[in-house]
Design a protein around this motif. Structure first.
Motif, PDB file in Angstrom:
ATOM      1  N   SER A   1       0.800  -1.214  -0.095  1.00 26.21           N
ATOM      2  CA  SER A   1      -0.068   0.071   0.020  1.00 26.21           C
ATOM      3  C   SER A   1       1.098   1.199   0.031  1.00 26.21           C
ATOM      4  O   SER A   1       2.133   1.198   0.224  1.00 26.21           O
ATOM      5  CB  SER A   1      -0.953   0.019   1.322  1.00 26.21           C
ATOM      6  OG  SER A   1      -0.095   0.174   2.234  1.00 26.21           O
ATOM      7  N   LYS A   2       0.331   2.297  -0.199  1.00 29.27           N
ATOM      8  CA  LYS A   2       0.937   3.513  -0.521  1.00 29.27           C
ATOM      9  C   LYS A   2       1.609   3.812   1.180  1.00 29.27           C
ATOM     10  O   LYS A   2       2.423   4.499   1.254  1.00 29.27           O
ATOM     11  CB  LYS A   2      -0.001   4.799  -0.707  1.00 29.27           C
ATOM     12  CG  LYS A   2      -0.206   5.001  -2.027  1.00 29.27           C
ATOM     13  CD  LYS A   2      -1.018   5.956  -2.514  1.00 29.27           C
ATOM     14  CE  LYS A   2      -1.587   5.993  -4.061  1.00 29.27           C
ATOM     15  NZ  LYS A   2      -2.151   7.096  -4.285  1.00 29.27           N
ATOM     16  N   GLU A   3       0.674   3.586   2.066  1.00 27.24           N
ATOM     17  CA  GLU A   3       1.120   3.735   3.512  1.00 27.24           C
ATOM     18  C   GLU A   3       2.541   2.808   3.769  1.00 27.24           C
ATOM     19  O   GLU A   3       3.382   3.350   4.648  1.00 27.24           O
ATOM     20  CB  GLU A   3      -0.064   3.501   4.568  1.00 27.24           C
ATOM     21  CG  GLU A   3       0.581   3.491   5.906  1.00 27.24           C
ATOM     22  CD  GLU A   3       0.938   4.845   6.294  1.00 27.24           C
ATOM     23  OE1 GLU A   3       1.600   5.122   7.406  1.00 27.24           O
ATOM     24  OE2 GLU A   3       0.430   5.858   5.865  1.00 27.24           O
ATOM     25  N   ASP A   4       2.490   1.636   3.288  1.00 30.98           N
ATOM     26  CA  ASP A   4       3.559   0.932   3.407  1.00 30.98           C
ATOM     27  C   ASP A   4       4.816   1.433   2.938  1.00 30.98           C
ATOM     28  O   ASP A   4       6.082   1.273   3.508  1.00 30.98           O
ATOM     29  CB  ASP A   4       3.255  -0.760   2.895  1.00 30.98           C
ATOM     30  CG  ASP A   4       2.145  -1.548   3.659  1.00 30.98           C
ATOM     31  OD1 ASP A   4       1.796  -1.169   4.892  1.00 30.98           O
ATOM     32  OD2 ASP A   4       1.613  -2.522   2.900  1.00 30.98           O
TER      33      ASP A   4
ATOM     34  N   ARG B   1       5.425   4.388   2.277  1.00 30.54           N
ATOM     35  CA  ARG B   1       5.852   5.889   3.205  1.00 30.54           C
ATOM     36  C   ARG B   1       6.703   5.438   4.161  1.00 30.54           C
ATOM     37  O   ARG B   1       7.715   5.885   4.696  1.00 30.54           O
ATOM     38  CB  ARG B   1       4.480   6.434   3.502  1.00 30.54           C
ATOM     39  CG  ARG B   1       4.798   7.860   4.131  1.00 30.54           C
ATOM     40  CD  ARG B   1       3.682   8.523   4.732  1.00 30.54           C
ATOM     41  NE  ARG B   1       2.879   7.747   5.759  1.00 30.54           N
ATOM     42  CZ  ARG B   1       3.569   7.720   7.238  1.00 30.54           C
ATOM     43  NH1 ARG B   1       4.661   8.275   7.270  1.00 30.54           N
ATOM     44  NH2 ARG B   1       3.214   6.944   8.009  1.00 30.54           N
ATOM     45  N   VAL B   2       6.091   4.394   4.938  1.00 31.95           N
ATOM     46  CA  VAL B   2       6.872   3.867   6.129  1.00 31.95           C
ATOM     47  C   VAL B   2       8.138   3.328   5.963  1.00 31.95           C
ATOM     48  O   VAL B   2       9.339   3.751   6.366  1.00 31.95           O
ATOM     49  CB  VAL B   2       5.640   2.684   7.031  1.00 31.95           C
ATOM     50  CG1 VAL B   2       6.736   2.040   7.912  1.00 31.95           C
ATOM     51  CG2 VAL B   2       4.811   3.455   7.379  1.00 31.95           C
TER      52      VAL B   2
ATOM     53  N   GLU C   1       9.942   4.060   3.192  1.00 31.08           N
ATOM     54  CA  GLU C   1      10.786   5.035   2.682  1.00 31.08           C
ATOM     55  C   GLU C   1      11.298   5.975   3.940  1.00 31.08           C
ATOM     56  O   GLU C   1      12.537   6.173   3.761  1.00 31.08           O
ATOM     57  CB  GLU C   1      10.066   5.946   1.926  1.00 31.08           C
ATOM     58  CG  GLU C   1      10.909   7.225   1.166  1.00 31.08           C
ATOM     59  CD  GLU C   1      10.006   8.279   0.425  1.00 31.08           C
ATOM     60  OE1 GLU C   1      10.433   9.415   0.095  1.00 31.08           O
ATOM     61  OE2 GLU C   1       9.137   7.712  -0.340  1.00 31.08           O
ATOM     62  N   ASN C   2      10.468   6.125   4.848  1.00 30.67           N
ATOM     63  CA  ASN C   2      11.007   6.791   6.223  1.00 30.67           C
ATOM     64  C   ASN C   2      11.954   6.108   6.934  1.00 30.67           C
ATOM     65  O   ASN C   2      12.972   6.696   7.367  1.00 30.67           O
ATOM     66  CB  ASN C   2       9.722   7.228   7.021  1.00 30.67           C
ATOM     67  CG  ASN C   2       8.873   8.385   6.433  1.00 30.67           C
ATOM     68  OD1 ASN C   2       9.158   8.963   5.800  1.00 30.67           O
ATOM     69  ND2 ASN C   2       7.684   8.142   6.889  1.00 30.67           N
TER      70      ASN C   2
END
Length: 182
Positions: free
Chosen positions: A102-105, A107-108, A110-111
């Motif tokens: 997912s996009k949230e996965d 994002r996490v 990448e952070n």
């Protein structure tokens, strides 16, 4: 005084050679090789890279917790080859199949990858080292038709932007010629 130099460019553009030339007069170098060798062709690439480097340089092979490697080395100059390869390895440490991510996965993930590079920059500053980062320029190509390619390009592009912001000098290489951007 610490110093960070970012060298970007396309495949076979002369990035590594230029970075090595910047360090050619020094034996006080830790070369951080971030690639994994999966086949004989990659093994040959690694062998050729090692062959052209100063034999007095120390080599560390790995891509995790690099800030700890920087903190523990007595070497004052460090060359990290390559940011793109390190990002790839960290991505695949997190997921094997990117189709369902997912996009949230993303994002996490990448952070977490950005945190690795932030720690590297902090270690260089805290221990007063000189760092040369070699990376791939992904902003000049097409958008991948595959999700994995798009995720990689987005992450590496943003990591490169951040590294460019915090670097003292930035170079783009093309046809073996470095162009100073910053």
């Amino acid at each position: 005084m610490s110093k960070t130099i970012l060298i970007t460019g396309g495949t076979r553009s002369g990035k590594s050679s230029f970075g090595e030339k910047l360090l050619k007069d020094s034996d006080d170098v830790l070369y951080i090789a971030t690639s994994k060798v999966f086949d004989s062709e990659m093994a040959e690439r690694v062998r050729l890279h090692k062959e052209r480097r100063n034999p007095k340089w120390e080599t560390y092979e790995g891509y995790k917790d690099i800030s700890k490697v920087i903190e523990s080395t007595e070497k004052n100059k460090i060359m990290l080859e390559c940011v793109g390869t390190m990002v790839t390895n960290l991505m695949f440490d997190t997921y094997e199949d990117f189709e369902g991510v997912s996009k949230e996965d993303v994002r996490v993930m990448e952070n977490e990858i950005l945190k690795e590079f932030t720690n590297i920059i902090e270690a260089v500053k805290n221990y007063n080292k000189e760092l040369i980062l070699i990376t791939n320029e992904v902003g000049l190509g097409l958008v991948s038709e595959y999700k994995l390619g798009r995720i990689f390009t987005d992450i590496l592009g943003r990591i490169n932007q951040r590294l460019g912001e915090v670097s003292d000098q930035v170079y783009l290489t093309a046809c073996g010629i470095p162009l100073k951007l910053k």
